[in-house]
Motif scaffolding. Structure first.
Motif, short mmCIF file in Angstrom:
data_model
loop_
_atom_site.label_atom_id
_atom_site.label_comp_id
_atom_site.label_asym_id
_atom_site.label_seq_id
_atom_site.Cartn_x
_atom_site.Cartn_y
_atom_site.Cartn_z
N HIS A 173 38.21 53.52 33.69
CA HIS A 173 38.10 53.87 35.10
C HIS A 173 39.41 53.54 35.83
O HIS A 173 39.39 53.18 37.01
CB HIS A 173 36.92 53.14 35.74
N GLN A 174 40.52 53.66 35.11
CA GLN A 174 41.80 53.30 35.72
C GLN A 174 42.07 54.12 36.97
O GLN A 174 41.62 55.26 37.09
CB GLN A 174 42.93 53.47 34.71
N GLU A 175 42.79 53.50 37.88
CA GLU A 175 43.11 54.04 39.19
C GLU A 175 41.93 53.98 40.16
O GLU A 175 42.08 54.24 41.34
CB GLU A 175 43.62 55.48 39.10
N GLN A 176 40.73 53.64 39.64
CA GLN A 176 39.56 53.56 40.50
C GLN A 176 39.26 52.09 40.85
O GLN A 176 39.49 51.19 40.03
CB GLN A 176 38.32 54.14 39.82
N VAL A 177 38.75 51.86 42.03
CA VAL A 177 38.28 50.53 42.38
C VAL A 177 36.88 50.36 41.82
O VAL A 177 35.99 51.16 42.11
CB VAL A 177 38.26 50.33 43.91
N VAL A 199 32.03 37.41 37.25
CA VAL A 199 33.04 38.45 37.00
C VAL A 199 34.44 37.88 37.21
O VAL A 199 35.34 38.07 36.39
CB VAL A 199 32.81 39.66 37.91
N ASP A 200 34.63 37.16 38.30
CA ASP A 200 35.95 36.62 38.62
C ASP A 200 36.44 35.67 37.53
O ASP A 200 37.64 35.66 37.19
CB ASP A 200 35.91 35.89 39.97
N ASN A 201 35.53 34.86 36.98
CA ASN A 201 35.92 33.92 35.93
C ASN A 201 36.43 34.64 34.69
O ASN A 201 37.44 34.24 34.09
CB ASN A 201 34.73 33.02 35.54
N THR A 223 43.45 42.99 41.93
CA THR A 223 42.31 42.63 42.77
C THR A 223 42.35 43.43 44.06
O THR A 223 43.39 43.48 44.74
CB THR A 223 42.35 41.12 43.11
N GLU A 224 41.26 44.06 44.37
CA GLU A 224 41.11 44.77 45.63
C GLU A 224 40.22 43.92 46.54
O GLU A 224 39.04 43.75 46.27
CB GLU A 224 40.48 46.16 45.41
N TRP A 225 40.81 43.37 47.57
CA TRP A 225 40.14 42.39 48.41
C TRP A 225 38.78 42.87 48.89
O TRP A 225 38.65 43.93 49.50
CB TRP A 225 41.03 42.06 49.61
N GLY A 228 36.62 44.75 44.70
CA GLY A 228 36.47 44.65 43.26
C GLY A 228 37.82 44.63 42.57
O GLY A 228 38.75 43.95 43.03
N TYR A 229 37.95 45.37 41.47
CA TYR A 229 39.15 45.38 40.67
C TYR A 229 39.57 46.81 40.34
O TYR A 229 38.74 47.71 40.28
CB TYR A 229 38.96 44.57 39.38
N ARG A 230 40.87 46.97 40.10
CA ARG A 230 41.42 48.27 39.74
C ARG A 230 42.43 48.08 38.60
O ARG A 230 43.26 47.16 38.63
CB ARG A 230 42.13 48.90 40.94
#
Length: 235
Positions: A173-177, A199-201, A223-225, A228-230
């Motif tokens: 899912h790259q480029e996606q948040v 998840v964060d750990n 990290t997308e504040w 989630g994550y991208r």
């Protein structure tokens, strides 16, 4: 799919039970480590690559099921909780705190092996992540899906199953948040008791392992504040 030699952590103060259960599990060619205390169990879990935990509901430190609470704050690996079978309340509480299986004493060791084997099939072997084929390449990073091999700057990185699944999902899912709740549902398959901290750990551990060989590759996981994550490759 390659054969995995799973690593199991048993946490119990009862030496005789630990020995017999260890012997039964090792007949499946699994690696088993034993911790006799609460603190020893946490130390081994943090320092070792553990795929499943079997733990007494009550140990030498903390309240009933406190060890289960601690593990759930760190990870979503499968956990089997062993209770004394004296009350249904303990069983209900164990499941509500995130136990994947509860075994009540007295039990047969063959039964425990079967329950552990079922959890391995459910959490690892039936996952669509292991059906992915082909190779993903980015500057400094190569992921061989067929061999489940991750290399950074031509050096193989040893990842846990969860870390590997998390990386693959982000790549797919790259480029996606990707929201933390989505990661819990799709990677862990475990949305009811998981938390953002879980998840964060794992993200932190994954970045650290990649960063040992390349900070640039570790930086692909962004990290997308509050979102989630991208996974984004930067040249």
């Amino acid at each position: 799919m390659k054969t995995r030699k799973y690593r199991i952590l048993i946490v119990t103060s009862e030496d005789r039970i630990a020995l017999k259960l260890k012997e039964a599990l090792e007949l499946k060619n699994w690696t088993v480590v034993v911790a006799p205390t609460y603190n020893d169990g946490l130390f081994l879990f943090r320092e070792s690559e553990i795929d499943l935990v079997v733990a007494d509901s009550q140990l030498d430190q903390g309240d009933n099921l406190s060890f289960l609470k601690e593990i759930r704050a760190l990870s979503c690996v499968p956990v089997v909780t062993v209770t004394n079978g004296d009350t249904s309340r303990t069983v209900i509480e164990a499941f509500s705190l995130g136990a994947d299986e509860v075994i009540e004493r007295p039990y047969h060791y063959d039964e425990a092996v079967c329950r552990v084997e079922r959890l391995f099939r459910y959490y690892y072997e039936n996952s669509p992540f292991y059906e992915t084929t082909g190779t993903f390449k980015a500057p400094g990073l190569v992921v061989d899906f067929a061999q489940e091999c991750v290399t950074v700057e031509n050096k193989q990185v040893e990842l846990t199953h969860l870390e590997y699944k998390l990386l693959i999902y982000l790549i797919q899912h790259q480029e996606q948040v990707v929201a933390r709740t989505e990661l819990l549902e799709e990677v862990w398959g475990y949305d009811k008791f998981g938390s953002n901290r879980t998840v964060d750990n794992v993200i932190q551990k994954l970045r650290k392992k990649l960063g040992e060989y390349s900070e640039d590759v570790a930086g692909f996981i962004k990290t997308e504040w509050r979102r989630g994550y991208r996974f984004k490759v930067t040249n």
